[in-house]
Design a protein around this motif. Structure first.
Motif, PDB file in Angstrom:
ATOM      1  N   GLY A 117       0.674  -1.468   0.517  1.00 54.16           N
ATOM      2  CA  GLY A 117      -0.570   0.173  -0.198  1.00 54.16           C
ATOM      3  C   GLY A 117       1.395   1.164  -0.244  1.00 54.16           C
ATOM      4  N   GLY A 118       0.537   2.062  -0.905  1.00 58.81           N
ATOM      5  CA  GLY A 118       1.810   3.004  -1.269  1.00 58.81           C
ATOM      6  C   GLY A 118       2.769   2.705  -0.493  1.00 58.81           C
ATOM      7  N   ILE A 119       3.616   4.567  -0.022  1.00 54.63           N
ATOM      8  CA  ILE A 119       5.083   3.904  -0.231  1.00 54.63           C
ATOM      9  C   ILE A 119       5.663   2.503   0.797  1.00 54.63           C
ATOM     10  CG2 ILE A 119       5.527   4.421   2.339  1.00 54.63           C
ATOM     11  CD1 ILE A 119       7.500   5.437  -0.849  1.00 54.63           C
ATOM     12  N   GLY A 120       4.726   1.678   1.281  1.00 56.78           N
ATOM     13  CA  GLY A 120       4.391   0.002   1.310  1.00 56.78           C
ATOM     14  C   GLY A 120       5.743  -1.113   0.481  1.00 56.78           C
ATOM     15  N   ILE A 121       5.757  -0.129  -1.125  1.00 55.74           N
ATOM     16  CA  ILE A 121       6.212  -1.223  -2.117  1.00 55.74           C
ATOM     17  C   ILE A 121       7.671  -1.038  -1.991  1.00 55.74           C
ATOM     18  CG2 ILE A 121       6.298   0.753  -3.192  1.00 55.74           C
ATOM     19  CD1 ILE A 121       5.613  -2.171  -4.380  1.00 55.74           C
ATOM     20  N   ALA A 191       1.064 -21.114   0.441  1.00 55.44           N
ATOM     21  CA  ALA A 191       1.691 -19.629   0.315  1.00 55.44           C
ATOM     22  C   ALA A 191       1.663 -19.001   1.634  1.00 55.44           C
ATOM     23  CB  ALA A 191       0.157 -19.367   0.008  1.00 55.44           C
ATOM     24  N   ARG A 192       2.328 -18.170   1.662  1.00 52.86           N
ATOM     25  CA  ARG A 192       3.068 -16.405   2.717  1.00 52.86           C
ATOM     26  C   ARG A 192       2.340 -15.200   1.615  1.00 52.86           C
ATOM     27  NH1 ARG A 192       6.000 -18.738   7.072  1.00 52.86           N
ATOM     28  NH2 ARG A 192       7.314 -20.578   6.842  1.00 52.86           N
ATOM     29  N   VAL A 193       2.372 -14.467   2.954  1.00 53.84           N
ATOM     30  CA  VAL A 193       1.507 -13.098   2.638  1.00 53.84           C
ATOM     31  C   VAL A 193       2.319 -12.626   3.658  1.00 53.84           C
ATOM     32  CG1 VAL A 193      -0.711 -11.663   2.703  1.00 53.84           C
ATOM     33  CG2 VAL A 193      -0.714 -14.483   2.169  1.00 53.84           C
ATOM     34  N   TYR A 194       2.772 -11.656   2.150  1.00 53.06           N
ATOM     35  CA  TYR A 194       3.440 -10.416   2.896  1.00 53.06           C
ATOM     36  C   TYR A 194       2.907  -9.060   2.492  1.00 53.06           C
ATOM     37  CZ  TYR A 194       7.650 -13.200   3.970  1.00 53.06           C
ATOM     38  OH  TYR A 194       7.751 -14.718   4.475  1.00 53.06           O
ATOM     39  N   VAL A 195       2.586  -8.658   3.674  1.00 55.90           N
ATOM     40  CA  VAL A 195       2.213  -6.676   3.301  1.00 55.90           C
ATOM     41  C   VAL A 195       2.603  -5.993   3.925  1.00 55.90           C
ATOM     42  CG1 VAL A 195       0.525  -7.811   5.193  1.00 55.90           C
ATOM     43  CG2 VAL A 195       0.010  -5.777   3.586  1.00 55.90           C
ATOM     44  N   CYS A 196       2.712  -5.067   2.840  1.00 57.02           N
ATOM     45  CA  CYS A 196       3.115  -3.514   3.602  1.00 57.02           C
ATOM     46  C   CYS A 196       2.801  -2.337   3.788  1.00 57.02           C
ATOM     47  CB  CYS A 196       5.225  -3.377   3.642  1.00 57.02           C
ATOM     48  SG  CYS A 196       5.750  -2.501   4.402  1.00 57.02           S
ATOM     49  N   GLY A 197       2.517  -1.650   4.374  1.00 51.29           N
ATOM     50  CA  GLY A 197       1.908   0.237   3.315  1.00 51.29           C
ATOM     51  C   GLY A 197       1.421   0.565   5.226  1.00 51.29           C
ATOM     52  N   PRO A 198       0.310   2.083   5.242  1.00 51.91           N
ATOM     53  CA  PRO A 198       0.012   2.292   6.365  1.00 51.91           C
ATOM     54  C   PRO A 198      -0.923   1.385   7.034  1.00 51.91           C
ATOM     55  CG  PRO A 198      -0.539   3.476   4.049  1.00 51.91           C
ATOM     56  CD  PRO A 198      -0.298   1.955   3.567  1.00 51.91           C
ATOM     57  N   THR A 199      -0.778   1.308   8.461  1.00 54.72           N
ATOM     58  CA  THR A 199      -1.472   0.694   9.235  1.00 54.72           C
ATOM     59  C   THR A 199      -2.850   0.323   8.741  1.00 54.72           C
ATOM     60  OG1 THR A 199      -0.186   1.613  11.164  1.00 54.72           O
ATOM     61  CG2 THR A 199      -2.166   0.536  11.708  1.00 54.72           C
ATOM     62  N   TYR A 223       5.529  -2.685   9.345  1.00 54.75           N
ATOM     63  CA  TYR A 223       4.366  -1.006   9.382  1.00 54.75           C
ATOM     64  C   TYR A 223       5.858  -0.138   9.415  1.00 54.75           C
ATOM     65  CZ  TYR A 223       0.548  -3.709  11.505  1.00 54.75           C
ATOM     66  OH  TYR A 223      -0.627  -4.407  11.820  1.00 54.75           O
ATOM     67  N   PHE A 224       5.032   0.788   8.987  1.00 56.16           N
ATOM     68  CA  PHE A 224       5.695   2.182   8.999  1.00 56.16           C
ATOM     69  C   PHE A 224       5.352   3.290  10.157  1.00 56.16           C
ATOM     70  CE2 PHE A 224       7.252   1.879   3.739  1.00 56.16           C
ATOM     71  CZ  PHE A 224       8.337   0.943   4.454  1.00 56.16           C
ATOM     72  N   ALA A 225       4.631   3.032  10.409  1.00 59.25           N
ATOM     73  CA  ALA A 225       4.585   3.978  11.689  1.00 59.25           C
ATOM     74  C   ALA A 225       3.206   3.371  13.057  1.00 59.25           C
ATOM     75  CB  ALA A 225       3.176   5.311  10.917  1.00 59.25           C
ATOM     76  N   ILE A 267      18.637   4.165  26.547  1.00 63.76           N
ATOM     77  CA  ILE A 267      17.988   2.804  26.044  1.00 63.76           C
ATOM     78  C   ILE A 267      17.630   3.591  24.570  1.00 63.76           C
ATOM     79  CG2 ILE A 267      17.030   1.631  25.226  1.00 63.76           C
ATOM     80  CD1 ILE A 267      15.433   2.074  28.460  1.00 63.76           C
ATOM     81  N   MET A 268      19.116   2.646  23.894  1.00 63.64           N
ATOM     82  CA  MET A 268      18.915   2.624  21.981  1.00 63.64           C
ATOM     83  C   MET A 268      17.256   2.739  22.158  1.00 63.64           C
ATOM     84  SD  MET A 268      22.414   0.574  20.621  1.00 63.64           S
ATOM     85  CE  MET A 268      21.788   0.132  21.094  1.00 63.64           C
ATOM     86  N   VAL A 269      17.130   4.534  21.211  1.00 61.58           N
ATOM     87  CA  VAL A 269      15.431   3.900  20.422  1.00 61.58           C
ATOM     88  C   VAL A 269      16.041   4.487  19.215  1.00 61.58           C
ATOM     89  CG1 VAL A 269      14.312   4.879  22.689  1.00 61.58           C
ATOM     90  CG2 VAL A 269      15.220   6.489  21.460  1.00 61.58           C
ATOM     91  N   SER A 270      14.623   4.555  18.401  1.00 65.76           N
ATOM     92  CA  SER A 270      15.224   4.843  16.723  1.00 65.76           C
ATOM     93  C   SER A 270      13.739   5.490  16.433  1.00 65.76           C
ATOM     94  CB  SER A 270      15.253   3.660  15.585  1.00 65.76           C
ATOM     95  OG  SER A 270      15.410   4.168  14.546  1.00 65.76           O
ATOM     96  N   CYS A 271      12.722   4.753  16.392  1.00 68.28           N
ATOM     97  CA  CYS A 271      11.727   4.740  15.634  1.00 68.28           C
ATOM     98  C   CYS A 271      10.454   5.850  16.456  1.00 68.28           C
ATOM     99  CB  CYS A 271      10.529   3.778  15.265  1.00 68.28           C
ATOM    100  SG  CYS A 271       9.620   2.826  16.384  1.00 68.28           S
ATOM    101  N   GLU A 272      10.865   5.906  18.139  1.00 64.59           N
ATOM    102  CA  GLU A 272       9.724   5.900  18.811  1.00 64.59           C
ATOM    103  C   GLU A 272       8.506   5.970  18.930  1.00 64.59           C
ATOM    104  OE1 GLU A 272      11.867   9.926  20.485  1.00 64.59           O
ATOM    105  OE2 GLU A 272      12.151   9.642  18.547  1.00 64.59           O
ATOM    106  N   GLN A 273       8.452   4.865  17.738  1.00 66.23           N
ATOM    107  CA  GLN A 273       6.698   4.455  17.956  1.00 66.23           C
ATOM    108  C   GLN A 273       6.190   3.420  18.001  1.00 66.23           C
ATOM    109  OE1 GLN A 273       6.399   6.142  13.987  1.00 66.23           O
ATOM    110  NE2 GLN A 273       4.454   7.829  14.769  1.00 66.23           N
ATOM    111  N   GLY A 274       7.373   2.402  18.253  1.00 69.82           N
ATOM    112  CA  GLY A 274       6.813   1.062  18.851  1.00 69.82           C
ATOM    113  C   GLY A 274       6.726  -0.761  17.654  1.00 69.82           C
ATOM    114  N   VAL A 275       7.533   0.409  16.386  1.00 70.80           N
ATOM    115  CA  VAL A 275       8.141   0.252  14.961  1.00 70.80           C
ATOM    116  C   VAL A 275       8.681  -1.167  14.840  1.00 70.80           C
ATOM    117  CG1 VAL A 275       7.584  -0.079  12.586  1.00 70.80           C
ATOM    118  CG2 VAL A 275       5.972   1.529  13.890  1.00 70.80           C
TER     119      VAL A 275
END
Length: 322
Positions: A117-121, A191-199, A223-225, A267-275
């Motif tokens: 979905g979108g930038i999840g490409i 089969a396996r399903v892979y999905v990426c994009g907005p929540t 997830y991106f967010a 503590i090392m952090v990066s996204c700060e959103q739990g992603v």
């Protein structure tokens, strides 16, 4: 913010506008040396201004060692990362990045269903490149708002797997829109399903798959967010440091990471959103209130680790392995 180990200096060799509000950045070693290898689904951490660190999936062929290619959506709701990439990063700049990390790896399957979905490409396209290279059976469904917001259309059209890619546009004819229920109606045990994009997109795919009877271990997400959480009823709780016995109060308007950082515990952090999982910390006692999208349901149920950048506590005290 604690720093994430970023071990590579790379040069921005090129920038291209791939679609409306989407740009790609080609990164390479300034001296032409090979970059660390990566696998399909991997990402890198990129350090931006003011210590800002964001994760971007690698979207070039996973056997390339001379460059990393990342795609960045200029998000109007950006917390600073995408705006900085679009407005401040220029060709010729040297930036600091991490070695590739992969929390979204491809696993063996008789057939692979890719949904973007979108930038999840970005990670999904890298997976398609890998699957095509190994002659694996797969199909890719790419959903965007409109053709002008669809990145990598020319690259996909020129690829050897173009016939396996199906484009779906929100503003297109009904026949162009994705019939998700029909697509996943018959679970395939191979089969396996892979999905990426907005929540929302990811949740829609997961809900449709689970309603159709797909087993959870065949569904893979990136997830991106972070999730949107109702914080109305948040209260305070205590965190205790196992090594020192020190205790600190976490008020409703601060995260565990913020409180620990204010008290000299990094503590090392990066996204700060739990992603991204960078800040994952062991819990020795107490029950976390999990608000991340990194751990799976079984890992949440175990309650022996949590993400202090966003998760809280259901119990009055959490004892942390720090």
């Amino acid at each position: 913010m604690s720093s994430v180990p970023l071990s590579l200096i790379v040069e921005v060799k090129a920038r291209h506008d791939e679609a409306r509000d989407i740009a790609t950045f080609e990164l390479a070693d300034p001296h032409g040396r090979p970059l660390p290898a990566f696998s399909a689904g991997a990402h890198i951490d990129v350090r931006l201004r003011d210590g800002l660190i964001r994760q971007y999936s690698l979207c070039n062929h996973p056997e390339e060692r001379d460059r990393y290619l990342i795609g960045v959506l200029r998000d109007p709701a950006s917390r600073g990362g995408s705006v900085a990439m679009h407005e401040e990063i220029k060709v010729g700049d040297l930036i600091q990045v991490s070695a590739p990390k992969n929390h979204f790896p491809l696993k063996p399957a008789g057939r692979t269903l890719l949904l973007a979905g979108g930038i999840g490409i970005t990670p999904i396209l890298c997976m398609a490149e890998r699957l095509a290279h190994t002659d694996a059976e797969f199909e890719l469904h790419y959903c965007t708002r409109s053709p002008e917001r669809t990145a990598f259309r020319q690259r996909i059209a020129a690829s050897g797997f173009a016939e396996r890619v199906h484009f779906h546009f929100d503003d297109g004819e009904p026949a162009q829109q994705l019939d998700l229920a029909a697509l996943v109606a018959t679970p395939d045990p191979e089969a396996r399903v892979y999905v990426c994009g907005p929540t929302g997109f990811i949740e829609a795919v997961l809900s449709a798959c689970k309603a159709a009877g797909w087993p959870s271990d065949r569904l893979h997400t990136e997830y991106f967010a972070g999730a949107v959480t109702d914080t109305t009823d948040d209260g305070s709780f205590e965190v205790k440091i196992a090594s020192s016995g020190a205790s600190f109060t976490v008020p409703a308007d601060k995260t565990v990471h913020q409180v620990l950082s204010e008290n000299g515990i990094e503590i090392m952090v990066s996204c700060e959103q739990g992603v991204c999982g960078t800040c994952l910390t062991r819990v020795l006692e107490g029950e976390p209130d999990h608000r991340d999208l990194y751990l799976d349901d079984d890992e949440h149920a175990a309650n022996d680790q949590f993400t202090p950048c966003c998760s809280r506590a259901k119990s009055k005290v959490l004892v942390l392995d720090l």
